[in-house]
Design an enzyme around this catalytic site. Structure first.
Site, PDB file in Angstrom:
ATOM      1  N   ASP A   4       0.857  -1.186   0.000  1.00 11.23           N
ATOM      2  CA  ASP A   4       0.000   0.000   0.000  1.00 11.23           C
ATOM      3  C   ASP A   4       0.899   1.245   0.000  1.00 11.23           C
ATOM      4  O   ASP A   4       1.644   1.465   0.950  1.00 11.23           O
ATOM      5  CB  ASP A   4      -0.899  -0.037   1.249  1.00 11.23           C
ATOM      6  CG  ASP A   4      -1.867   1.130   1.284  1.00 11.23           C
ATOM      7  OD1 ASP A   4      -1.384   2.263   1.424  1.00 11.23           O
ATOM      8  OD2 ASP A   4      -3.083   0.919   1.201  1.00 11.23           O
TER       9      ASP A   4
ATOM     10  N   THR B  36      -2.940   5.857  -4.260  1.00 14.11           N
ATOM     11  CA  THR B  36      -1.800   6.510  -3.594  1.00 14.11           C
ATOM     12  C   THR B  36      -0.481   6.188  -4.300  1.00 14.11           C
ATOM     13  O   THR B  36       0.391   7.042  -4.404  1.00 14.11           O
ATOM     14  CB  THR B  36      -1.709   6.079  -2.115  1.00 14.11           C
ATOM     15  OG1 THR B  36      -1.848   4.667  -2.042  1.00 14.11           O
ATOM     16  CG2 THR B  36      -2.783   6.719  -1.293  1.00 14.11           C
ATOM     17  N   THR B  37      -0.338   4.943  -4.781  1.00 14.14           N
ATOM     18  CA  THR B  37       0.897   4.566  -5.479  1.00 14.14           C
ATOM     19  C   THR B  37       0.967   5.291  -6.826  1.00 14.14           C
ATOM     20  O   THR B  37       2.002   5.873  -7.168  1.00 14.14           O
ATOM     21  CB  THR B  37       0.936   3.033  -5.700  1.00 14.14           C
ATOM     22  OG1 THR B  37       0.644   2.388  -4.461  1.00 14.14           O
ATOM     23  CG2 THR B  37       2.287   2.582  -6.188  1.00 14.14           C
TER      24      THR B  37
ATOM     25  N   ASP C 175      -9.474   0.086   1.146  1.00 10.89           N
ATOM     26  CA  ASP C 175      -9.384   0.502  -0.265  1.00 10.89           C
ATOM     27  C   ASP C 175     -10.635   0.068  -1.029  1.00 10.89           C
ATOM     28  O   ASP C 175     -11.198   0.832  -1.815  1.00 10.89           O
ATOM     29  CB  ASP C 175      -8.142  -0.110  -0.937  1.00 10.89           C
ATOM     30  CG  ASP C 175      -6.860   0.599  -0.519  1.00 10.89           C
ATOM     31  OD1 ASP C 175      -6.978   1.629   0.159  1.00 10.89           O
ATOM     32  OD2 ASP C 175      -5.758   0.128  -0.856  1.00 10.89           O
TER      33      ASP C 175
END
Length: 549
Positions: free
Chosen positions: A63, A96-97, A395
């Site tokens: 994550d 987010t990545t 998520d």
């Protein structure tokens, strides 16, 4: 301070200063370093990072936000990039990545323009134009509407989002849990749909059992037992009373010293305490509840009175849990016992039961008629595994929430990026002047997402990306992307990988705006003291893949 009409910046001996191009190139380097750290965490073939915190705890995750939270960096630009991941997580809870990889790439493509002495304002102007066009292309050409009431479609969308996570092995169960939880806490208010997962969908992790035992309760579960062993532990259709006050005698601040002059005085003080507790218990018993839940303490004497009236009691419950119970069973949290009224009692709960799991007792308040709050019970092998499953589930719930709030989807697997990149390249032909080059560069930077997906599953990057470009050059082929498992080119419409429009729009907006912000910095003044050895504290990009020792 002015000297001969020229402004002079006065810095003390401990202050370091970097200016101009050196700072901008340093910021670019910092962004690239952070992006490289989590580049391998994108897609279904993502690698895991093992993080150790200062206390010696270990966390294994892919994550992006969880990894960046644990990384210790010195460079101010790198710190702002880490904040970007947190913003993305709070806004839409996913991507987010992607946002860090894209922001790092947009910064990197500006490096050649800076070295060619192109002014940052010109680059920024082109980036802003590109961002506006990206949002228009995304909304008008690439995204499509989805029916949020169709359960099968919703499950398919959530499934595509958790395909990259550890929980993907149990994806059917995870998708069902996420969709049920979000549907439960969804509320219509003033024509707007309000879905507050953080406050009303609580995840309770209980180590032990199999992951298949995980479920969503139509109600609330607390890690609590009744305060007295003789109180009822199973009540059908209970009347529930929620309190935010002590059921015990509370001495005032001025009553710390009491002077007793007669033998009977002490007995009188005890009588006063007993009368007070008898009164507050009578107020509670008057509304005929079966279960009393309070956020504060309950004295032994109060337990005695309530037990005699056949009432079960839970004490020292968290405020957040009390609010969830209030939403689930239709009760109102009351601050004083003398204000209790019949309408404050919750009657929409079907069952209250205390169950023992392992060595601990858990109170279940379930089978509620129309709960607007829920508890997700997670079972599994160990604590570390359960924590990762919880992150994955958050998520999945965020994806379900985003689609319910804004029912538009974009194709996954890098298809959206390639489609937008191709459309931007076409638009760049109509732009004249030097701004055309940074504009084209933004289009090229979008290709970093499909490129990273190909790299992470070990396929031939150049050959695959060239073939994908050729696919998107044909009008109408906006849904072709990368299969993250094999690295082959597939049509996402048939393959069934979709992403919420709101996540994609937020990723582009945040990534490009962060790059713009960092390019506008031309001066870093830091007041760090010199080290004992006499050398300056290094302020260049320093990103360590783990917390400082």
């Amino acid at each position: 301070m002015y000297s001969g009409g020229q402004p002079v910046v006065v810095l003390n001996q401990n202050t370091k200063r970097e200016q101009g191009r050196k700072v901008q190139l340093g910021n670019v380097q910092a962004g690239k370093t952070i992006a490289d750290v989590i580049r391998t965490c994108l897609g279904p073939r993502a690698m895991l990072k093992m993080l150790m915190d200062p206390m010696g705890g270990i966390c294994m995750t892919n994550d992006g936000n969880a990894i960046l939270r644990e990384i210790t960096v010195q460079h101010p630009a790198a710190k702002s990039l880490i904040e970007v991941a947190r913003t993305q997580d709070e806004e839409v809870g996913d991507g987010t990545t992607s946002v860090i990889i894209l922001a790092g790439e947009v910064l990197q493509i500006s490096e050649p323009f800076l070295t060619q002495n192109m002014h940052p304002t010109v680059i920024i102007s082109a980036y802003r134009q590109a961002l506006e066009d990206m949002q228009d292309i995304l909304k008008g050409q690439v995204s499509m509407e989805v029916d949020v009431t169709n359960r099968d479609d919703m499950l398919r969308i959530i499934k595509s989002c958790i395909g990259t996570k550890i929980i993907s092995k149990w994806s059917d169960l995870a998708c069902t849990i996420a969709l049920d939880a979000v549907s439960t806490v969804s509320m219509e208010e003033n024509g707007r749909r309000e879905i507050d997962i953080k406050r009303y969908a609580k995840v309770e992790k209980i180590p032990g059992g199999a992951i298949e035992d995980s479920c969503v309760l139509r109600g609330v579960m607390l890690n609590k037992d009744v305060v007295h062993p003789k109180m009822k532990r199973k009540i059908t259709n209970p009347r529930i009373c929620l309190l935010d006050c002590n059921l015990e005698y509370k001495k005032g601040e001025s009553q710390t010293n009491i002077e007793l002059s007669k033998e009977t005085d002490f007995a009188r003080i005890l009588e006063l305490e007993e009368e007070y507790i008898r009164q507050i218990c009578a107020d509670v018993i008057a509304v005929k509840p079966d279960l009393v839940i309070t956020e504060k303490g309950v004295s032994d004497l109060a337990q005695h009175f309530l037990l005699k009236a056949g009432i079960s009691v839970l004490r020292r419950v968290r405020k957040s849990d009390n609010n969830r119970i209030a939403r689930a069973c239709g009760a109102t949290v009351v601050n004083r016992t003398d204000e209790l009224k019949e309408e404050d009692v919750g009657t929409e709960c079907g069952l209250f039961e205390v169950r023992k799991i392992g060595d601990e007792y858990f109170s279940y308040i379930e089978e509620c008629k129309d709960p607007k709050a829920c508890t997700i019970v997670l079972r599994g092998a160990g604590k570390d595994f359960l924590m990762e499953v919880e992150r994955n589930l958050q998520d999945a719930m965020n994806v379900a929430r985003n689609v319910m709030v804004d029912g538009r989807l974009t194709p996954g697997g890098g298809a959206t990026e390639m489609a937008v990149a191709w459309a931007l390249n076409e638009k760049a032909k109509s732009i004249t002047g030097v701004e055309q080059w940074p504009y084209r560069a933004v289009a090229k930077s979008l290709e970093v997402i499909p490129r990273t997906l190909i790299q992470n599953c070990g396929a031939n990057t150049i050959r695959t990306i060239t073939a994908l470009r050729a696919k998107h050059a044909t009008p109408g082929n906006t849904t072709w992307g990368i299969d993250g498992e094999s690295g082959n080119i597939v049509d996402m419409k048939e393959f069934g990988i979709w992403e919420p429009f709101s996540v994609k729009a937020q990723v582009y907006k945040t990534a490009v705006e962060t790059a713009i912000l960092l390019l506008r910095i031309d001066d870093i003044v830091s007041g760090t003291k010199k080290q004992a050895g006499g050398g300056d504290v290094p302020q260049q990009a320093a990103a360590s893949e783990g917390p400082e020792a």
